[in-house]
Every structure is written in structure tokens, then in C-alpha cells.
Design a protein around this motif. Structure first.
Motif, short mmCIF file in Angstrom:
data_model
loop_
_atom_site.label_atom_id
_atom_site.label_comp_id
_atom_site.label_asym_id
_atom_site.label_seq_id
_atom_site.Cartn_x
_atom_site.Cartn_y
_atom_site.Cartn_z
N LEU A 187 0.83 -1.20 0.00
CA LEU A 187 0.00 0.00 0.00
C LEU A 187 0.87 1.25 0.00
O LEU A 187 0.64 2.18 -0.78
CB LEU A 187 -0.93 -0.01 1.21
CG LEU A 187 -1.85 1.19 1.37
CD1 LEU A 187 -2.84 1.28 0.22
CD2 LEU A 187 -2.59 1.10 2.70
N VAL A 188 1.86 1.29 0.86
CA VAL A 188 2.78 2.43 0.91
C VAL A 188 3.47 2.62 -0.44
O VAL A 188 3.57 3.75 -0.95
CB VAL A 188 3.82 2.26 2.05
CG1 VAL A 188 4.97 3.24 1.91
CG2 VAL A 188 3.14 2.42 3.40
N GLU A 189 3.91 1.54 -1.04
CA GLU A 189 4.57 1.62 -2.35
C GLU A 189 3.61 2.18 -3.41
O GLU A 189 4.01 2.99 -4.24
CB GLU A 189 5.09 0.25 -2.76
CG GLU A 189 6.27 -0.21 -1.93
CD GLU A 189 6.60 -1.69 -2.11
OE1 GLU A 189 5.87 -2.41 -2.85
OE2 GLU A 189 7.58 -2.14 -1.50
N ALA A 190 2.36 1.76 -3.36
CA ALA A 190 1.37 2.22 -4.33
C ALA A 190 1.05 3.70 -4.16
O ALA A 190 0.81 4.41 -5.15
CB ALA A 190 0.09 1.39 -4.22
N SER A 238 5.57 5.86 8.30
CA SER A 238 4.44 5.00 8.68
C SER A 238 4.80 3.53 8.51
O SER A 238 4.45 2.69 9.35
CB SER A 238 3.18 5.36 7.90
OG SER A 238 3.30 5.02 6.54
N LEU A 239 5.53 3.21 7.46
CA LEU A 239 5.97 1.84 7.24
C LEU A 239 6.94 1.41 8.34
O LEU A 239 6.84 0.29 8.87
CB LEU A 239 6.61 1.69 5.86
CG LEU A 239 7.11 0.29 5.49
CD1 LEU A 239 5.97 -0.73 5.54
CD2 LEU A 239 7.77 0.32 4.12
N ASP A 240 7.86 2.29 8.71
CA ASP A 240 8.80 1.98 9.80
C ASP A 240 8.05 1.70 11.10
O ASP A 240 8.42 0.79 11.85
CB ASP A 240 9.79 3.13 10.01
CG ASP A 240 10.78 3.29 8.86
OD1 ASP A 240 10.92 2.35 8.05
OD2 ASP A 240 11.41 4.36 8.78
N GLU A 241 7.01 2.47 11.36
CA GLU A 241 6.21 2.26 12.58
C GLU A 241 5.55 0.89 12.58
O GLU A 241 5.58 0.16 13.58
CB GLU A 241 5.17 3.37 12.72
CG GLU A 241 5.77 4.72 13.03
CD GLU A 241 4.83 5.89 12.79
OE1 GLU A 241 5.21 7.01 13.17
OE2 GLU A 241 3.73 5.71 12.23
N VAL A 242 4.98 0.53 11.44
CA VAL A 242 4.32 -0.78 11.34
C VAL A 242 5.34 -1.91 11.50
O VAL A 242 5.11 -2.87 12.24
CB VAL A 242 3.55 -0.91 10.00
CG1 VAL A 242 3.14 -2.35 9.73
CG2 VAL A 242 2.34 0.00 10.03
N THR A 269 -0.83 7.17 10.99
CA THR A 269 0.08 8.10 10.32
C THR A 269 -0.19 8.12 8.82
O THR A 269 -0.27 9.18 8.20
CB THR A 269 1.55 7.73 10.61
OG1 THR A 269 1.78 7.80 12.01
CG2 THR A 269 2.52 8.65 9.89
N LEU A 270 -0.33 6.94 8.23
CA LEU A 270 -0.60 6.85 6.80
C LEU A 270 -1.91 7.55 6.47
O LEU A 270 -1.97 8.36 5.54
CB LEU A 270 -0.65 5.39 6.35
CG LEU A 270 -0.96 5.22 4.86
CD1 LEU A 270 0.03 4.29 4.21
CD2 LEU A 270 -2.37 4.72 4.66
N CYS A 271 -2.95 7.28 7.23
CA CYS A 271 -4.27 7.89 6.97
C CYS A 271 -4.22 9.40 7.08
O CYS A 271 -4.77 10.12 6.22
CB CYS A 271 -5.31 7.32 7.93
SG CYS A 271 -5.70 5.58 7.63
#
Length: 104
Positions: A13-16, A40-44, A55-57
């Protein structure tokens, strides 16, 4: 098993979403979107799934990133699985487009 697959889904999702910020919104924010998506990816990946998804939202909203129906479905599913407050997700519905080709 689900934990690992959910993280992979979030990573895809982050990549997209990378590089899809509204140019004016990015200028208003004074910073590019991509490093914030990486945060956000680092947090996950660090086990903070709720924080990373929140964070992503928030960044999707701030940077006015249009979402495909599938991307929105992924976000809502992860939010349900990770126990994120649905009020955050409800605000994203205004950014969902029905034609997936418009998000590219």
C-alpha cells in the motif's frame, strides 16, 4: 502468519501511494509525502501497527492522495484487524475514486 501478511499488504500500500500527493497539498505542507509514508511503514514494521496506519491515513488526508477502491478496502481491512479508530477511516472515503485509472 496473518501478522506478516498484514505487514506485506501495508508495505505494498505504501509503495502504491508513493509519489501520488497532490502537488499543491505537498507545497502547502512544505515537505514531500514519501518520507512520511516511509515513517508509517517503519512504525508498522516496529510493531506499532495502529500508529503506522494512523500516520498513513493522516498523511493521505493532508496530502490529498486519491485512493482506489481496492486501496481503501485494504486500509479499512487493516484498520479493522489492527483496531484503529474508524473515525479516521471514515474521513478517507471522500478521497476514494471509482475509476482505478485516475489514481495513477
Amino acid at each position: 502468519m496473518y501478522w506478516t501478511e498484514d505487514r506485506r499488504r501495508f508495505q505494498r500500500l505504501v509503495e502504491a501511494l508513493s509519489g501520488r500527493a497532490d502537488a499543491q497539498a505537498e507545497a502547502e505542507m512544505g515537505a514531500p509525502l514519501n518520507p512520511r509514508l516511509t515513517d508509517s511503514l517503519d512504525e508498522v514494521m516496529a510493531g506499532e501497527e495502529q500508529l503506522g496506519l494512523d500516520t498513513l491515513c493522516e498523511n493521505v488526508l493532508d496530502y490529498r492522495v486519491w485512493l482506489t477502491v481496492d486501496e481503501y478496502a485494504t486500509i479499512t481491512d487493516l484498520a479493522r484487524r489492527w483496531g484503529l479508530d474508524v473515525r479516521v477511516i471514515d474521513r478517507l472515503s471522500e478521497l476514494v475514486i471509482l475509476d482505478d485509472s485516475s489514481a495513477e
